[in-house]
Design a protein around this motif. Structure first.
Motif, PDB file in Angstrom:
ATOM      1  N   THR A   3       0.787  -1.328  -0.050  1.00  0.00           N
ATOM      2  CA  THR A   3       0.059  -0.017   0.124  1.00  0.00           C
ATOM      3  C   THR A   3       0.742   1.302   0.002  1.00  0.00           C
ATOM      4  OG1 THR A   3      -0.060  -0.096   2.409  1.00  0.00           O
ATOM      5  CG2 THR A   3      -1.951  -1.043   1.118  1.00  0.00           C
ATOM      6  N   LEU A  45      -5.144  -4.705  -0.417  1.00  0.00           N
ATOM      7  CA  LEU A  45      -4.818  -5.229   1.094  1.00  0.00           C
ATOM      8  C   LEU A  45      -5.870  -6.247   1.662  1.00  0.00           C
ATOM      9  CD1 LEU A  45      -3.093  -4.987   3.404  1.00  0.00           C
ATOM     10  CD2 LEU A  45      -4.683  -3.202   4.172  1.00  0.00           C
ATOM     11  N   VAL A  46      -7.215  -6.113   1.367  1.00  0.00           N
ATOM     12  CA  VAL A  46      -8.238  -6.965   1.762  1.00  0.00           C
ATOM     13  C   VAL A  46      -8.266  -8.278   1.154  1.00  0.00           C
ATOM     14  CG1 VAL A  46     -10.672  -7.345   1.591  1.00  0.00           C
ATOM     15  CG2 VAL A  46      -9.823  -5.160   2.764  1.00  0.00           C
ATOM     16  N   LEU A 102      -4.701 -10.031   2.756  1.00  0.00           N
ATOM     17  CA  LEU A 102      -4.850 -10.227   4.207  1.00  0.00           C
ATOM     18  C   LEU A 102      -5.880 -11.525   4.151  1.00  0.00           C
ATOM     19  CD1 LEU A 102      -5.126  -7.041   5.846  1.00  0.00           C
ATOM     20  CD2 LEU A 102      -3.500  -8.709   6.494  1.00  0.00           C
ATOM     21  N   LEU A 124      -0.651  -7.260   8.940  1.00  0.00           N
ATOM     22  CA  LEU A 124      -1.328  -6.105   8.947  1.00  0.00           C
ATOM     23  C   LEU A 124      -0.921  -4.956  10.231  1.00  0.00           C
ATOM     24  CD1 LEU A 124      -4.044  -4.494   8.866  1.00  0.00           C
ATOM     25  CD2 LEU A 124      -5.017  -6.119  10.739  1.00  0.00           C
ATOM     26  N   SER A 137      -0.023  -1.340   8.900  1.00  0.00           N
ATOM     27  CA  SER A 137      -0.687  -0.132   9.763  1.00  0.00           C
ATOM     28  C   SER A 137       0.438   0.897  10.226  1.00  0.00           C
ATOM     29  CB  SER A 137      -1.408  -0.727  11.107  1.00  0.00           C
ATOM     30  OG  SER A 137      -2.397  -1.527  10.623  1.00  0.00           O
ATOM     31  N   TRP A 154      -7.001   1.783   8.284  1.00  0.00           N
ATOM     32  CA  TRP A 154      -6.290   0.693   7.748  1.00  0.00           C
ATOM     33  C   TRP A 154      -6.488  -0.468   8.652  1.00  0.00           C
ATOM     34  CZ3 TRP A 154      -4.802   0.548   2.650  1.00  0.00           C
ATOM     35  CH2 TRP A 154      -4.770   1.663   1.819  1.00  0.00           C
ATOM     36  N   GLY A 205      -8.358  -4.011   7.866  1.00  0.00           N
ATOM     37  CA  GLY A 205      -7.315  -5.149   7.646  1.00  0.00           C
ATOM     38  C   GLY A 205      -7.642  -6.160   8.663  1.00  0.00           C
TER      39      GLY A 205
END
Ligand SMILES: Cc1cc2nc3c(=O)[nH]c(=O)nc-3n(C[C@H](O)[C@H](O)[C@H](O)COP(=O)(O)OP(=O)(O)OC[C@H]3O[C@@H](n4cnc5c(N)ncnc54)[C@H](O)[C@@H]3O)c2cc1C
Length: 383
Positions: free
Chosen positions: A44, A59-60, A63, A78, A82, A226, A230
């Motif tokens: 990201t 990202l989703v 993860l 994650l 973050s 985020w 996440g």
């Protein structure tokens, strides 16, 4: 970007070690090395800093896939993302290479927010930072830090003495006075190394993220969206893995005297249906929340608050049902559903906890201030 080509080798390595990472409660060194190598630590982060320039939807996806294979690796990842998003939002001038190092896999990051003093209320650190002219003296005791002793940089929160402001500092792991301060063995996410840590260090002013007192805004405006998105993705990934394992097992396991599979029992079929429908609706909410981060709307903050609570609770129910329909087979570990069940319990208590989020959400839709006492206009809850 062909994400699967980058992700698949990481998933294969994580999968090879997921069982023993959980059984031995050891840090997933192999999977984290693969993540560093893959470029995904920069998923990201901006391309000009060496990142992949991807966004919330990617990202989703990453993860969710990781969580279904190894929950510990997913949560470690994650915490890095973050931390990285906070760093890129307010790069500390004293660490000019940090964004590039985090993007390039040379620096694994984590968040050191939670404290015994303010427990899950991460927005209210009681640890202190005090300027001494030459630098800043940190006196911070942190109760849980994922990747403790394994990360290369920790984003630590403090209360700045006298000013009464919250500040964030990027603290490299080799800094004198930084160390793991106790043992940790979790019920789930057992590979996380979420040990307590202490930061009794003098660091340069230039390690601060943003100006003096910028920490709370960074926590709420950058880290929270985020992290919540996440964390919800991890819950959905664990839920999906549990649903798939339950369908596989109940379809394959037979009652020979009746000549039918377990899934032919109406009660089991109905449970599988409920789990699948809850997974589908939670996934849809997750996709919508990711879209709200890409294109913010008036209800973006409601999505940020709601999606973690919804996905955390869904994961508790879905993994509980998976344990139930698979009976002794799930209890005896070989299906790995017990791991998804245990791992999913962590997301719920990770701050902001699901119950705190319900309280915040309730305040937001009734025009009550999330923090402090100033009333605000009610947020419109939309579909
Ligand atoms: C696996 C794992 C990894 C973690 N990693 C990190 C990390 O990397 N960095 C980090 O900073 N922290 C981390 N944490 C800590 C986490 O974010 C929480 O701070 C911690 O789990 C809170 O535990 P507690 O017992 O102190 O919660 P408490 O605050 O004592 O909560 C106890 C109960 O009270 C409820 N509660 C508390 N406040 C409210 C409220 N306002 N409204 C409604 N209910 C409320 C909670 O929901 C919970 O049910 C991690 C935790 C876990 C489990």
């Amino acid at each position: 970007m062909i994400l699967n080509a980058i992700l698949d080798p990481v998933l294969a390595i994580a999968g090879d070690h997921a069982h023993d990472v959980d059984a031995d409660a050891r840090f997933p060194e192999e999977a984290v090395a693969a993540l560093r190598e893959s470029g995904l630590l920069g998923l990201t982060l901006p391309v000009d800093a060496g990142g992949l320039g991807a966004g919330p939807h990617e990202l989703v996806d990453v993860l969710g896939s990781l969580a279904g294979i190894c929950g510990s690796t997913a949560m470690i990842y994650l915490m890095h993302v973050s931390a990285a998003m906070a760093v890129v939002a307010a790069p500390p001038p004293g660490l000019p290479d940090l964004v590039a190092d985090m993007a390039g896999g040379r620096a694994l990051g984590s968040l050191a927010f939670s404290e015994a003093g303010s427990r899950s209320h991460f927005w209210a650190p009681v640890s202190q930072a005090r300027s001494n002219g030459a630098g800043v003296l940190l006196n911070a005791a942190k109760s849980w830090v994922t990747s403790a002793g394994h990360a290369d940089v920790y984003i630590a929160s403090t209360l700045t003495a006298d000013a009464d402001t919250v500040d964030l500092f990027a603290v490299p792991s080799g800094t004198p006075g930084v160390g793991v301060a106790g043992a940790w063995r979790g019920m789930g996410l057992r590979g996380n190394a979420s040990n307590p840590m202490s930061f009794d260090s003098e660091v340069p002013e230039g390690y601060r993220l943003g100006g003096v007192g910028a920490g709370l805004d960074l926590m709420l405006q950058t880290v929270l969206p985020w992290f919540n998105l996440g964390n919800a993705a991890v819950s959905v990934g664990l839920s999906r893995a549990a649903v798939n394992a339950a369908i596989r097992h109940t379809s394959a396991a037979r009652l020979e005297h009746l000549d039918e599979a377990l899934s032919a029992l109406p009660t089991i079929r109905a449970q599988l249906a409920r789990m699948s429908i809850e997974l589908a609706s939670t996934s849809a909410y997750l996709t919508q929340a990711a879209a709200r981060l890409v294109e913010p709307r008036d209800d973006t903050m409601l999505h940020v608050l709601g999606v973690k609570a919804a996905a955390n609770d869904a994961a508790l129910r879905i993994t509980d049902s998976a344990m139930r329909v698979c009976g002794g087979a799930a209890f005896s570990e070989h299906l790995q559903i017990d791991r998804f069940f245990r791992d999913s319990r962590a997301g719920h208590v990770m701050a902001p906890t699901a119950d705190a989020l319900y309280d915040f959400y309730g305040k937001a839709i009734t025009g009550q201030p999330l923090f402090g006492t100033q009333p605000s206009a009610p947020e419109q809850a939309t579909a």
